[in-house]
Design a protein around this motif. Sequence first.
Motif, PDB file in Angstrom:
ATOM      1  N   THR A 193       0.832  -1.209   0.000  1.00  0.00           N
ATOM      2  CA  THR A 193       0.000   0.000   0.000  1.00  0.00           C
ATOM      3  C   THR A 193       0.864   1.255   0.000  1.00  0.00           C
ATOM      4  OG1 THR A 193      -1.667  -1.192   1.288  1.00  0.00           O
ATOM      5  CG2 THR A 193      -1.860   1.201   1.189  1.00  0.00           C
ATOM      6  N   ARG A 194       1.901   1.240   0.820  1.00  0.00           N
ATOM      7  CA  ARG A 194       2.801   2.398   0.878  1.00  0.00           C
ATOM      8  C   ARG A 194       3.484   2.625  -0.462  1.00  0.00           C
ATOM      9  NH1 ARG A 194       8.278   2.651   2.186  1.00  0.00           N
ATOM     10  NH2 ARG A 194       8.982   4.688   2.982  1.00  0.00           N
ATOM     11  N   GLN A 195       3.935   1.548  -1.078  1.00  0.00           N
ATOM     12  CA  GLN A 195       4.614   1.672  -2.365  1.00  0.00           C
ATOM     13  C   GLN A 195       3.676   2.178  -3.451  1.00  0.00           C
ATOM     14  OE1 GLN A 195       7.830   1.374  -0.798  1.00  0.00           O
ATOM     15  NE2 GLN A 195       8.062   1.168  -3.005  1.00  0.00           N
ATOM     16  N   VAL A 196       2.417   1.758  -3.388  1.00  0.00           N
ATOM     17  CA  VAL A 196       1.443   2.226  -4.382  1.00  0.00           C
ATOM     18  C   VAL A 196       1.276   3.742  -4.264  1.00  0.00           C
ATOM     19  CG1 VAL A 196      -1.001   2.207  -5.018  1.00  0.00           C
ATOM     20  CG2 VAL A 196       0.189   0.055  -4.589  1.00  0.00           C
ATOM     21  N   PHE A 197       1.139   4.246  -3.028  1.00  0.00           N
ATOM     22  CA  PHE A 197       1.022   5.683  -2.820  1.00  0.00           C
ATOM     23  C   PHE A 197       2.264   6.409  -3.352  1.00  0.00           C
ATOM     24  CE2 PHE A 197      -2.037   4.824   0.796  1.00  0.00           C
ATOM     25  CZ  PHE A 197      -3.117   5.388   0.153  1.00  0.00           C
TER      26      PHE A 197
ATOM     27  N   PHE B  50      -0.938   6.352   6.302  1.00  0.00           N
ATOM     28  CA  PHE B  50      -2.213   5.910   5.721  1.00  0.00           C
ATOM     29  C   PHE B  50      -2.210   4.409   5.451  1.00  0.00           C
ATOM     30  CE2 PHE B  50      -2.876  10.395   5.090  1.00  0.00           C
ATOM     31  CZ  PHE B  50      -4.248  10.529   5.225  1.00  0.00           C
ATOM     32  N   ALA B  51      -1.042   3.841   5.216  1.00  0.00           N
ATOM     33  CA  ALA B  51      -0.953   2.390   5.046  1.00  0.00           C
ATOM     34  C   ALA B  51      -1.292   1.675   6.358  1.00  0.00           C
ATOM     35  CB  ALA B  51       0.446   2.007   4.577  1.00  0.00           C
ATOM     36  N   LEU B  52      -0.941   2.294   7.487  1.00  0.00           N
ATOM     37  CA  LEU B  52      -1.275   1.706   8.786  1.00  0.00           C
ATOM     38  C   LEU B  52      -2.787   1.653   9.015  1.00  0.00           C
ATOM     39  CD1 LEU B  52       1.454   3.298  11.097  1.00  0.00           C
ATOM     40  CD2 LEU B  52       1.337   0.939  10.268  1.00  0.00           C
ATOM     41  N   ILE B  53      -3.513   2.599   8.459  1.00  0.00           N
ATOM     42  CA  ILE B  53      -4.979   2.573   8.579  1.00  0.00           C
ATOM     43  C   ILE B  53      -5.537   1.335   7.885  1.00  0.00           C
ATOM     44  CG2 ILE B  53      -7.119   3.748   7.938  1.00  0.00           C
ATOM     45  CD1 ILE B  53      -5.708   6.380   8.223  1.00  0.00           C
TER      46      ILE B  53
END
Length: 424
Positions: A50-54, A80-83
Amino acid sequence: MKIPEFQYLFNELRNWLAGRGLAGNELIYSYFFIGLVTVILFLFVTIFVTRQVFIVMVKSAKTKSDWQKALFEFRVFRAFALIFGAYIIYNVVPYLFVYFKNWHFYALIFARIYMVLAVMFAVNAFLNAVVSIMESSKQYADKPIRSYKQVAKIVFYIVGFVLILSIILGESPVYVFGGFGAVTAVFILIFRDPILGFVASVQMSAVDLVRVGDWITVEKYGADGEVTEINLTTIKVRNWDKTVTIVPSYAIVSESFKNWRAMEESEGRRIKRHINIKISSIKFCDDELIGRLQSIDFLKDYLKETQQFIERYNAENTVNPNNLVNGRHMTNIGTFRVYAEKYLESNPHINKELTFMVRQLQATENGLPIEIYVFSKEKGLKRFEEVAADIFDHLLAAVPYFDLEIFQSPSGSDMRNFVRRGDD
């Protein structure tokens, strides 16, 4: 909202373990530990992806800007990935703890609290990034942005605390908020400075009292320098002696202070200083003094024109020339004022478009003050003081040429010399 895929995967895990001949406690604990390890690994992979996508989405932008740098600097993507990870944990708990009813209750509470904390962490990172972007913008560089950020954080933290408390107590957040009514007085007492600071920040922003970069003087707090930071409760001032003074924000609104911004934005900085002339040295100009003063370039034309006017006036009014009190005559103090004006007019560092005058003030026991009231084009502290010093260096040195004396209170050595002369 439950995710059906999780239910399917955990059902498959239970069937697979049962197919291996596991039953009873062996099945329960194997199911739990394998599921837990799988969820942890899945979380790490999910958060990373998710972090990499952002990151890829932001980096793919054609233009690089301050907001991209701020998002990376404050790790907004990780927040936001932690959410997303917290949302997965919340949906996995019912299936992971299906055989542990007591643990299931506490695990669900933990998952909900973790979701609230993850959201708070993400909002905190996002606010930091937004404030950083706004502070780097010329449009908001002189605004108390940090004050608003701190207020927003306080409000959000209070909401988060209430949500966590409602989760622990198993009550509605509305019920918890209602309970705050009993501790309102304590709450106001604890947050007195932030509340006053917030109100002051709003007032300062509304009427544009203080900006970052302003030169302010707050005598009560010993502040005299440049505003470097405006927070919710304090204003940081870097004094000209390189010390730092912290001034309460509400003091700017409720007490007296001086902001030099208007001067810096104007076309000059005021020079308002005076020279005390010894009154006993003031006299009418005789022919000898006028003859000496005619060698001064600034006074040639003035002396010629004034002398002709005085002679014509005295002749027309049949003035008795035997006493200088009769008729009109030049004085050394008046001639000195004219000289000071013409000298200042020739100074390229003085703005002649603003108030420009050399005047007498009320005579005192310290003599007759001759005040210079002009505006310097040089507004920086060092250059301003240099211009003012050059002017008064010259005028103080010029005073004796007009047979004038500068008043000075007797010193110890003067008194000793006076006593010695008396003894002699």
